[in-house]
Structures are given as structure tokens and as C-alpha cells.
Design a protein around this motif. Sequence first.
Motif, PDB file in Angstrom:
ATOM      1  N   TYR B 169      40.232 -51.291  36.960  1.00 13.28           N
ATOM      2  CA  TYR B 169      40.596 -52.688  37.161  1.00 13.28           C
ATOM      3  C   TYR B 169      40.518 -53.065  38.642  1.00 13.28           C
ATOM      4  O   TYR B 169      41.011 -54.114  39.033  1.00 13.28           O
ATOM      5  CB  TYR B 169      42.025 -52.936  36.671  1.00 13.28           C
ATOM      6  CG  TYR B 169      42.188 -52.909  35.175  1.00 13.28           C
ATOM      7  CD1 TYR B 169      42.152 -54.086  34.448  1.00 13.28           C
ATOM      8  CD2 TYR B 169      42.380 -51.722  34.497  1.00 13.28           C
ATOM      9  CE1 TYR B 169      42.311 -54.075  33.074  1.00 13.28           C
ATOM     10  CE2 TYR B 169      42.530 -51.695  33.123  1.00 13.28           C
ATOM     11  CZ  TYR B 169      42.495 -52.875  32.430  1.00 13.28           C
ATOM     12  OH  TYR B 169      42.663 -52.859  31.065  1.00 13.28           O
ATOM     13  N   GLU B 171      39.908 -54.347  42.224  1.00 14.63           N
ATOM     14  CA  GLU B 171      39.338 -55.584  42.779  1.00 14.63           C
ATOM     15  C   GLU B 171      39.163 -55.295  44.270  1.00 14.63           C
ATOM     16  O   GLU B 171      40.085 -55.454  45.053  1.00 14.63           O
ATOM     17  CB  GLU B 171      40.351 -56.703  42.532  1.00 14.63           C
ATOM     18  CG  GLU B 171      39.848 -58.112  42.533  1.00 14.63           C
ATOM     19  CD  GLU B 171      38.831 -58.418  41.459  1.00 14.63           C
ATOM     20  OE1 GLU B 171      37.673 -58.655  41.829  1.00 14.63           O
ATOM     21  OE2 GLU B 171      39.199 -58.432  40.259  1.00 14.63           O
ATOM     22  N   ARG B 173      37.719 -56.699  46.556  1.00 15.10           N
ATOM     23  CA  ARG B 173      37.814 -57.826  47.484  1.00 15.10           C
ATOM     24  C   ARG B 173      39.229 -58.005  48.018  1.00 15.10           C
ATOM     25  O   ARG B 173      39.435 -58.746  48.971  1.00 15.10           O
ATOM     26  CB  ARG B 173      37.366 -59.115  46.793  1.00 15.10           C
ATOM     27  CG  ARG B 173      35.892 -59.162  46.671  1.00 15.10           C
ATOM     28  CD  ARG B 173      35.370 -60.485  46.240  1.00 15.10           C
ATOM     29  NE  ARG B 173      33.931 -60.387  46.226  1.00 15.10           N
ATOM     30  CZ  ARG B 173      33.174 -60.625  47.274  1.00 15.10           C
ATOM     31  NH1 ARG B 173      33.717 -61.006  48.391  1.00 15.10           N
ATOM     32  NH2 ARG B 173      31.873 -60.483  47.199  1.00 15.10           N
ATOM     33  N   ASN B 174      40.207 -57.352  47.383  1.00 11.89           N
ATOM     34  CA  ASN B 174      41.576 -57.441  47.879  1.00 11.89           C
ATOM     35  C   ASN B 174      41.690 -56.937  49.318  1.00 11.89           C
ATOM     36  O   ASN B 174      42.612 -57.292  50.023  1.00 11.89           O
ATOM     37  CB  ASN B 174      42.526 -56.609  47.003  1.00 11.89           C
ATOM     38  CG  ASN B 174      42.742 -57.240  45.648  1.00 11.89           C
ATOM     39  OD1 ASN B 174      42.328 -58.366  45.430  1.00 11.89           O
ATOM     40  ND2 ASN B 174      43.366 -56.527  44.744  1.00 11.89           N
ATOM     41  N   ALA B 240      43.869 -51.979  45.614  1.00 13.24           N
ATOM     42  CA  ALA B 240      42.725 -52.448  44.836  1.00 13.24           C
ATOM     43  C   ALA B 240      43.186 -52.963  43.475  1.00 13.24           C
ATOM     44  O   ALA B 240      42.620 -53.896  42.922  1.00 13.24           O
ATOM     45  CB  ALA B 240      41.710 -51.326  44.662  1.00 13.24           C
ATOM     46  N   PHE B 241      44.227 -52.344  42.955  1.00 10.06           N
ATOM     47  CA  PHE B 241      44.709 -52.685  41.613  1.00 10.06           C
ATOM     48  C   PHE B 241      45.583 -53.930  41.624  1.00 10.06           C
ATOM     49  O   PHE B 241      45.449 -54.810  40.780  1.00 10.06           O
ATOM     50  CB  PHE B 241      45.500 -51.497  41.062  1.00 10.06           C
ATOM     51  CG  PHE B 241      45.957 -51.649  39.643  1.00 10.06           C
ATOM     52  CD1 PHE B 241      45.047 -51.596  38.606  1.00 10.06           C
ATOM     53  CD2 PHE B 241      47.295 -51.823  39.351  1.00 10.06           C
ATOM     54  CE1 PHE B 241      45.473 -51.718  37.295  1.00 10.06           C
ATOM     55  CE2 PHE B 241      47.727 -51.941  38.041  1.00 10.06           C
ATOM     56  CZ  PHE B 241      46.807 -51.896  37.014  1.00 10.06           C
ATOM     57  N   TYR B 242      46.488 -54.006  42.592  1.00 14.79           N
ATOM     58  CA  TYR B 242      47.387 -55.150  42.707  1.00 14.79           C
ATOM     59  C   TYR B 242      46.943 -56.033  43.858  1.00 14.79           C
ATOM     60  O   TYR B 242      46.474 -55.536  44.865  1.00 14.79           O
ATOM     61  CB  TYR B 242      48.808 -54.681  43.027  1.00 14.79           C
ATOM     62  CG  TYR B 242      49.498 -53.954  41.918  1.00 14.79           C
ATOM     63  CD1 TYR B 242      49.697 -54.574  40.694  1.00 14.79           C
ATOM     64  CD2 TYR B 242      49.978 -52.681  42.090  1.00 14.79           C
ATOM     65  CE1 TYR B 242      50.346 -53.918  39.679  1.00 14.79           C
ATOM     66  CE2 TYR B 242      50.632 -52.014  41.078  1.00 14.79           C
ATOM     67  CZ  TYR B 242      50.814 -52.638  39.876  1.00 14.79           C
ATOM     68  OH  TYR B 242      51.457 -51.999  38.875  1.00 14.79           O
ATOM     69  N   ASN B 243      47.151 -57.338  43.730  1.00 17.17           N
ATOM     70  CA  ASN B 243      46.987 -58.168  44.916  1.00 17.17           C
ATOM     71  C   ASN B 243      48.340 -58.271  45.613  1.00 17.17           C
ATOM     72  O   ASN B 243      49.359 -57.812  45.103  1.00 17.17           O
ATOM     73  CB  ASN B 243      46.379 -59.528  44.575  1.00 17.17           C
ATOM     74  CG  ASN B 243      47.142 -60.239  43.494  1.00 17.17           C
ATOM     75  OD1 ASN B 243      48.356 -60.110  43.418  1.00 17.17           O
ATOM     76  ND2 ASN B 243      46.447 -60.965  42.654  1.00 17.17           N
ATOM     77  N   GLY B 245      50.477 -60.619  46.216  1.00 20.15           N
ATOM     78  CA  GLY B 245      51.567 -61.306  45.542  1.00 20.15           C
ATOM     79  C   GLY B 245      52.232 -60.429  44.504  1.00 20.15           C
ATOM     80  O   GLY B 245      53.441 -60.473  44.293  1.00 20.15           O
ATOM     81  N   GLU B 246      51.421 -59.610  43.851  1.00 22.85           N
ATOM     82  CA  GLU B 246      51.928 -58.771  42.777  1.00 22.85           C
ATOM     83  C   GLU B 246      52.746 -57.602  43.315  1.00 22.85           C
ATOM     84  O   GLU B 246      53.768 -57.243  42.724  1.00 22.85           O
ATOM     85  CB  GLU B 246      50.735 -58.252  41.970  1.00 22.85           C
ATOM     86  CG  GLU B 246      50.986 -58.217  40.490  1.00 22.85           C
ATOM     87  CD  GLU B 246      49.749 -57.805  39.742  1.00 22.85           C
ATOM     88  OE1 GLU B 246      48.647 -57.835  40.322  1.00 22.85           O
ATOM     89  OE2 GLU B 246      49.880 -57.423  38.575  1.00 22.85           O
ATOM     90  N   HIS B 249      56.386 -57.985  43.781  1.00 19.88           N
ATOM     91  CA  HIS B 249      57.235 -57.976  42.589  1.00 19.88           C
ATOM     92  C   HIS B 249      57.326 -56.613  41.928  1.00 19.88           C
ATOM     93  O   HIS B 249      57.973 -56.474  40.905  1.00 19.88           O
ATOM     94  CB  HIS B 249      56.729 -59.007  41.577  1.00 19.88           C
ATOM     95  CG  HIS B 249      56.915 -60.404  42.049  1.00 19.88           C
ATOM     96  ND1 HIS B 249      56.019 -61.019  42.877  1.00 19.88           N
ATOM     97  CD2 HIS B 249      57.910 -61.297  41.840  1.00 19.88           C
ATOM     98  CE1 HIS B 249      56.444 -62.237  43.140  1.00 19.88           C
ATOM     99  NE2 HIS B 249      57.592 -62.430  42.526  1.00 19.88           N
ATOM    100  N   SER B 256      54.204 -48.049  38.509  1.00 14.73           N
ATOM    101  CA  SER B 256      53.663 -49.152  37.708  1.00 14.73           C
ATOM    102  C   SER B 256      52.159 -49.015  37.509  1.00 14.73           C
ATOM    103  O   SER B 256      51.617 -49.476  36.511  1.00 14.73           O
ATOM    104  CB  SER B 256      53.940 -50.484  38.379  1.00 14.73           C
ATOM    105  OG  SER B 256      55.263 -50.541  38.801  1.00 14.73           O
ATOM    106  N   LYS B 259      51.279 -47.543  34.332  1.00  7.67           N
ATOM    107  CA  LYS B 259      51.550 -48.273  33.088  1.00  7.67           C
ATOM    108  C   LYS B 259      50.265 -48.722  32.402  1.00  7.67           C
ATOM    109  O   LYS B 259      50.274 -49.083  31.233  1.00  7.67           O
ATOM    110  CB  LYS B 259      52.429 -49.490  33.372  1.00  7.67           C
ATOM    111  CG  LYS B 259      53.901 -49.157  33.403  1.00  7.67           C
ATOM    112  CD  LYS B 259      54.713 -50.324  33.868  1.00  7.67           C
ATOM    113  CE  LYS B 259      54.987 -51.310  32.759  1.00  7.67           C
ATOM    114  NZ  LYS B 259      55.845 -52.407  33.218  1.00  7.67           N
ATOM    115  N   ILE B 260      49.156 -48.737  33.133  1.00 10.78           N
ATOM    116  CA  ILE B 260      47.904 -49.179  32.550  1.00 10.78           C
ATOM    117  C   ILE B 260      47.215 -48.028  31.801  1.00 10.78           C
ATOM    118  O   ILE B 260      46.329 -48.253  30.987  1.00 10.78           O
ATOM    119  CB  ILE B 260      46.980 -49.760  33.653  1.00 10.78           C
ATOM    120  CG1 ILE B 260      45.986 -50.751  33.086  1.00 10.78           C
ATOM    121  CG2 ILE B 260      46.236 -48.673  34.404  1.00 10.78           C
ATOM    122  CD1 ILE B 260      46.549 -52.118  32.856  1.00 10.78           C
TER     123      ILE B 260
END
Lengths: 357, 369
Positions: B169, B171, B173-174, B240-243, B245-246, B249, B256, B259-260
Amino acid sequence: MIKVTLLRLVIILFSLLLLAGCGNESIVNRIRILSAVGFDREGELCKGTVAYPNYIQRKGSLAILKGQGKEPKLIMDQFERESPRKVKYNKVNSIVFSQAIAREGIYTAVSTIIRDPDLGNTLLLAVSSCSAEKLIESLDHQELENLPFNIVKQNMANGGVPPSNLHLFLHDYYSEGKDPSMPSLSLNEQRQIQIHGYALFKKDRLRIVLNTNEMTLFGLLQGKKVRGELAFNYKEHQYVLSLLAGRSSSKTQMRPAAFRYDINVDGNIRNLEGNRMSMDPSEAGALSSCIEGQLKAQLLALLKKIQANDMDSLGIGERFRSEDRNWKASVFYKKVYPTLQFNVNVNVHLKNSGAGE
Amino acid sequence: MSYQASLSKTVSPYLLWFLLHKSQTGISMLNFQHAITPGAGHDAWISVLVTGLSIHVVVLLIFYILKHASKGDIISLHVQLFGKWLGSLLNGAFLLYLLMLICFQLISYSQVIQTLVFPEMKAWRIALVFLLMFVYIVRGGFRVITGITFCFVLIPSLLIVTLIFPLQYAEWRNFLPFLNHTLPEFTYSASRSVPLYMGVELLLIYFPYIRDNAKSAKWAHIGVLHTYVLYLIIACTTFAFYNQGEIKHEIWPTLSLSKIISFTFLERFDYFYIFNWVFAITPPCCIVLWGCTRILRSSTSLSAKTSLWIVVIVVFIIVAWPYNAQMMQVVEDCIRYAGSILLYGYIPLLAVCVFISNRLQIWRAERAS
């Protein structure tokens, strides 16, 4: 010496017995393990409908529970009060919201879900076009396999549904330059759950629902996976292009702000009249350029539709953020995005038209 | 030539790699992404790397200090440099620091277990199980601890392979735009990544138990390298997985991430991750307990067994105390400040003291002759 060893053995055995008795016992087929949840709005309250596999009376086919409350947690509590067996929600894999809730904003519900470590990140969030209660109720007496999660999962792997789960929803929701989206479900005449479109959100509020054709095009623009069937007209005949593979790349342009998609797709045409190509190979070029023209018009219309609704479901803002060092979300969505110019280049390669002439 | 314990008690120099690496990795690995992102955001991995590089300097200083200690560890060095009273006081302070370290690991881990797996489980039960295991290992002596450390590096390393699942997953570009933050932001992130590297100071205690310790610097640096490469892999996967903002939290982003992961035969892989952290916290806790025992034994007339039990009982009482979130924050801040002061303040200061006392000795010798 032997006495000491014996004593130790007794102590170990005793503590083993004690420890075994201490556990919080939950035997899978003697508790109610919820699988799919639907939320509806009813005045002030929220109405929850859940499906769970009943292993004792129904040999594993699904049964329904209903409850009302102000919060998902309180609804859970009501299920507990209605049930002769323990209710566990660790294995919930589909959560369906009614359109009314989705239009008001689903973040309060989602934030309860994500904070709960009992739920995984791969679970499906979906919007229901009818009431979520009806949708979940249709699962009564059905097999576990027919859960919305499995339907969507199958279509994400093989059909035209763009990838979507709780993680992707949160990723888009918290992202500065992207808006979330999720599949939209409905019931057909046979009371079977089906995917009838793709719901686009502005932050956590539902704005529009794309139809299935637009959903396939949306997946094409996302560029992660290209699959699905698209209908076209050529010389007053209907054709269906089956997308086999494809690649979509995109490029930003800063001044004036523009965004370009380059889409290459491989496909074949196997329906009636599709053999026009094998009868007359010279016509393949004309056919594919006709498809390219129609595809381009459809894609541009979709991009304009999303833009006109003030949403950025494809993450164009995120692209600009990663390339512009002084990017600010507020400025971008106020000044740049509403007038952003889209360009789409489409290349269609028709591979074959089946094995017969 | 630096002091070395009797040959039957020492371990091979290459094991210093695992000892040093494993004494650094602990509970901080679970939530460091959450702590560092308010500073340099998506560039914070650079701060993790830079802090890791600075640990090489700390290791150099520790080797310099210990070369001049009469018994090869900080306990003897304190007495040698500052006299019996002040030296013992400093040893006491170091003991307190070590106690804080082990309590922090156990408190945080019991909170993870209580939040994610067994909400009904009391902290004292978790503490009891762990401390009894630690006592069992520490009673075996330093060689047993080293053996455990070696195994406990290998087992959780298998988990790195499972990062492939979140990377599907990813990203990338993060990470862009690259280097888009100011120096104070990078410094903030670097200061927050210090707890990741705490534990390297334990070398000050077990150094005499490494064979050919004067020549083992190479293995220590490999250990440090291993640590920050591991952190970089985890940090980059998370970013890479979280941006951004995420991540704000997610309290335990490393957990976490898991969890995927889901298999047809094992739907929730995250529980596996949580309990694998037993392997991550056991070695540092054992080394710390062993260090506490050594300090108590050499500063008082207590035997090894008694001092171990005293330390364990104290730790048990502290860990079993019911903490709330606010107190946890205070504990975390205390540990971070104490560790930062020790690594970047006290160890350089000690090196300066050693340097001055050496010069004085040479000067005195010259005057006498």
C-alpha cells in the motif's frame, strides 16, 4: 532429592490447572461473532443491524440482530442484552452506512471504529443506496460467503471496483490533498446484494455516487489496477471493450496549473459484431481510434464532474503537494483546483476479437 | 590496556554486536514515528539517521573512558575519579537511571497489552510473569544473557519480512518534497528519537565481560549500524504506508502497520506482532537488571542473589502501580531527558575528566622524575 522434585512437579501441575481455569473462555461456535454491520439514522438515534453466523441452530448460515442507540458502542451493548450468548465483534469485516448517515458525515462512527484495536484495517466500508437495515436483513439465512466484504473483494480482484478498505479510507481522509471514496451497495430484485456504484466523499460527507461505468473509468484514472468492461458505439453498433491490462501515468504542470493523464490500455472485443476486426483487419485502427475518442470524452467528463462537485477524489492535490515546495491546501483548493485544466491522452490496443470469425 | 574479567566469564567480541544492538531496541520502537513527526514531518527519518550516526561518537567516547578505568567499568571509574563518597553517589544515580529504564519498558509494554489484547489484565500480573522470567535469565549470569540476546535478535528479525504487506500500500510520494523542513524542526525530531538509542550506555557496565575488549570497537559500531538501519527500515515503511495526518492519530504505528497483514489461516497477524515484542524487551531488561545487581554488589556488601531480588522487588512495586495517561507522559519525558543528558552530556563530561586526570598523572610523573 526426589521429594523436592516431586514437590516442584506438584506445584507446576497445580499452577497449570489454576492458570487454565483463569482464562476468559470464548469458544467460537458458542458465541455470536458478528460479521457485517449496517448503520441507519432514526431521528436522534442510530440503528444498527448485524449479521452473524449461527453455528448451533443454523449450521453456520447467517442470522440477524438489531439494536438502537446513540453510539456504536451503546448499540453493541444492546445486542449483548438481547443475546443469550456472548457477542464479539472482532471479526466484523463489512460496515455499511445508509446514505442519510453518509451525507451527514461518517467520521464519528469511523473514529470509534479505528480506535478499537479489535477491528482490522482491511475491513470494508460501504454506502448503501437503500436502508442499511434492509441490506443486512437480506443476508438472513444466507451463507457466510455472501457477505458484502466477499462480494467487493472479488470485484476488486477481478472486476472494475477500485481498491478500497478502512486503511485506504483513513489514508485519504487524513491526507491534505485527497478525498475518500468507497463502494456503494444496493439490493436487486432478487434481494441480492450488488455493487451498484462508487461513492465519492468530500472529507467524511457523501457527495455523489458514480455509476458502474464511471466506477471503471475512475479505477482507470487511479492507475493501480485496470480491469472491467466498457461499452462503446461504432457505426451504430454496440461494442464492449474488456480491459485486460493497462497503465495510466499522470503529470502535473505548474504554470498555468494543469494535469495530464496518459492512459494506455490493452483490451479485446468479444461480443457480437466484434468480429468486424478479424473480418477486416484494416478496420481495427479506425475502431480503436473511435474507442479512444469516446473513452477520452468519458474520462474528461468524469474529471469535470468530480471537479465541479468540489472534490479531489483522485488525489490531484497530493500530486501538487509532492512537487510544489510551497503548496498550501487552502490556497490550492480555493484558487487553483476549481479552474485546473485537464488533459487526457488515451491509447487503446485491441489485442483480439476472440477465437472465432 | 583495558581491564578484562576472568576468561571463563567473558563472551566473544563479536557478540558485542548483538548485545549493543539489542540493548537499544525496546519499547520505543513501537511509537517513535508518532513522537518524531510533529517536528520534521515526512523528513523525520533523516533525524533518526543523524541521531544514529551520533551514537558512533558516543561509543567512541565510551571506549576511550573505559580504557582508563581500573576495573574496566563505570562503577570502578566513578570511585577512581571522584573518590569513594562522590563515586558511590554517582553509582547510585546510575542505578536509579537503570531502574527507570527497566520500569519504563515494563510499564509501557503492560500498557500495550492492556490496551490491545487483555483489557482486564492487571499490570502486576504482567510484571510478575516478566520479572520472574528475567530473574531466571539473569541468575544464569552474563553469558546466559548474551546467549538469550543473540537468539532474541534472530527471532524478531524474521518479522521484517512481513513489512512487505504494508509496502503493497506504499505511497512513495509521501516522502516528497524532500528536505522541506527547517533546522529547528529536524532538531526537535532528533531529540525525540534519542529514546530509540538509549541502552548503548549499558556498555559502561558489561565492557569487562567482553574478551579482547580494547579491540572490539568494530563490533560495537556494527551493532550501532544494525540499530539505525533497522529503525530506518521501519520509519520509511511507516511513512510510506501512512501519511502525516494519519500518523498523528496512531499511538503505536509499528503495531498498527501489522493490522493490514492477514492470511487465510491467520486473519489478524497484529496479535503475533504484539507478543513478539517480548523478544524485543527481554534482552535490554535482563542486561539492565544484571547491571543494577552489579552496582549494588560492588557498592554494598550484599550478595548477588540478594541484590537481584531487592532490585526486582523495587521494579515490581513501581510497575504494579496503576498509571494513568498523564503520568505515563511524565515518565516518558523523564526517561527522555535523563537519557539525553547521559548520552550527550555526562559521557562527554566523563571523557573530559578522564582526559584531565590522565594529563595530571603524566604531569606528576614528569615532575617526580
